[in-house]
Design an enzyme around this catalytic site. Structure first.
Site, short mmCIF file in Angstrom:
data_model
loop_
_atom_site.label_atom_id
_atom_site.label_comp_id
_atom_site.label_asym_id
_atom_site.label_seq_id
_atom_site.Cartn_x
_atom_site.Cartn_y
_atom_site.Cartn_z
N LYS A 1 0.82 -1.21 0.00
CA LYS A 1 0.00 0.00 0.00
C LYS A 1 0.86 1.26 0.00
O LYS A 1 0.36 2.36 -0.28
CB LYS A 1 -0.98 0.01 1.18
CG LYS A 1 -0.39 0.32 2.53
CD LYS A 1 -1.50 0.50 3.55
CE LYS A 1 -0.93 0.90 4.90
NZ LYS A 1 -1.99 1.16 5.90
N CYS B 1 -1.36 10.52 -3.37
CA CYS B 1 -1.47 10.49 -1.91
C CYS B 1 -2.54 11.43 -1.37
O CYS B 1 -2.96 11.31 -0.22
CB CYS B 1 -0.12 10.83 -1.29
SG CYS B 1 1.02 9.45 -1.25
#
Length: 306
Positions: free
Chosen positions: A85, A241
């Site tokens: 991840k 992000c």
């Protein structure tokens, strides 16, 4: 039996080192090597050094990988281990994701309270994840969220010290650190996890066929298939992000079910959907991404690919 002398690069956090040892042990068992066939090489990453700023503000997921990439491409290490991840969606063409270990518990765990509902009105939640911020505020708009960085022990200590009312950590990391009883698991129908959560990936140089063949012996095919589908969704969304996105792919017979959710940053809007595709179908994650974007409210759509 003779064996190679290999160097495995990893971040130096306690969890990263546990995962590196898992990879080393699996590889040695698969090939009948002694443990000393593989030297674990901790490498300090920018993400480890910078603890007071959100990663999205200073370079995103590459802060976890660029030093390891440099070591791999220079030949200083032979392969590298990552929490998948934390690996950016677009990788250098000279590096290949060669294997993944069996996926662990994909859920988030709530630390500091028995349930989300039990937290006081206006509770302060420490997290550095835009996804968790959005999901928590969708469930409880009264929550205040503050930046929380650091390894598992650091974050647990901050909660214990009362710096925040609660935090959230990945169940997989807690389990791998020998803390299965810490926190309360949040089911995926309440909080869908981050794409690739719970998966450990191993990378090698793309042209190192011998290393890739060795790693192929420990590749967990079901995990690899599902994580690549989740990463395919991220690529289609052009997510970064800053993008609050949750996704989980699961094998279901001869097909894969992909569930996903996109959120506004403050959780005030979201869109969810799912799609089933045949194993080997490289397009259904793209189709789900297109469907989600077509149906998303503007507050969500502007955070992703138009």
């Amino acid at each position: 039996m003779t064996h190679p002398q290999l160097k495995l690069g990893t971040r130096g956090s306690p969890l990263a080192l546990v995962q590196a040892n898992m990879v080393r042990d699996a590889l040695c068992t698969a090939h009948g090597w002694q443990i000393d066939a593989i030297e674990i090489v901790p490498i300090k990453t920018t993400g480890d050094r910078v603890q007071d700023v959100a990663l999205a503000e200073i370079g995103g997921k590459a802060l976890w990988t660029k030093e390891l990439d440099r070591a791999l491409l220079s030949g200083a290490i032979d392969f590298a281990v990552h929490s998948m991840k934390d690996v950016e969606t677009v990788r250098p063409s000279a590096i290949a994701i060669a294997a993944m270990l069996p996926r662990a518990d994909v859920r988030d765990r709530l630390i500091g309270a028995p349930s989300i509902e039990a937290l006081r009105p206006g509770a302060v939640i420490g997290t550095s994840s835009p996804r968790r911020v959005a999901q928590l505020k969708r469930l409880r708009p009264d929550f205040e969220t503050v930046l929380f960085r650091g390894n598992v022990d650091t974050r647990l200590a901050k909660v214990a010290a009362g710096e925040v009312d609660a935090s959230m950590l990945a169940a997989a990391g807690l389990d791998r650190l020998g803390r299965p009883g810490v926190g309360v698991g949040i089911e995926t129908d309440v909080m869908l996890p981050a794409p690739a959560q719970g998966a450990v990936g191993i990378e090698a140089r793309a042209d190192d066929t011998r290393m890739r063949d060795w790693l192929g012996a420990i590749d967990h095919a079901a995990t690899h298939l599902c994580v690549l589908v989740e990463r395919g969704l991220l690529a289609a969304l052009q997510a970064d992000c800053h993008s609050p996105v949750a996704a989980l792919a699961t094998l279901d017979g001869d097909s894969i079910l992909l569930r996903a959710q996109l959120f506004a940053e403050d959780g005030s809007a979201h869109v969810s959907g799912e799609m089933r595709g045949a194993i080997g179908d490289g397009t259904f994650a793209d189709r789900l991404a297109a469907d989600l974007l077509a149906r998303a409210p503007e507050a969500v759509r502007r955070l992703f690919a138009a």
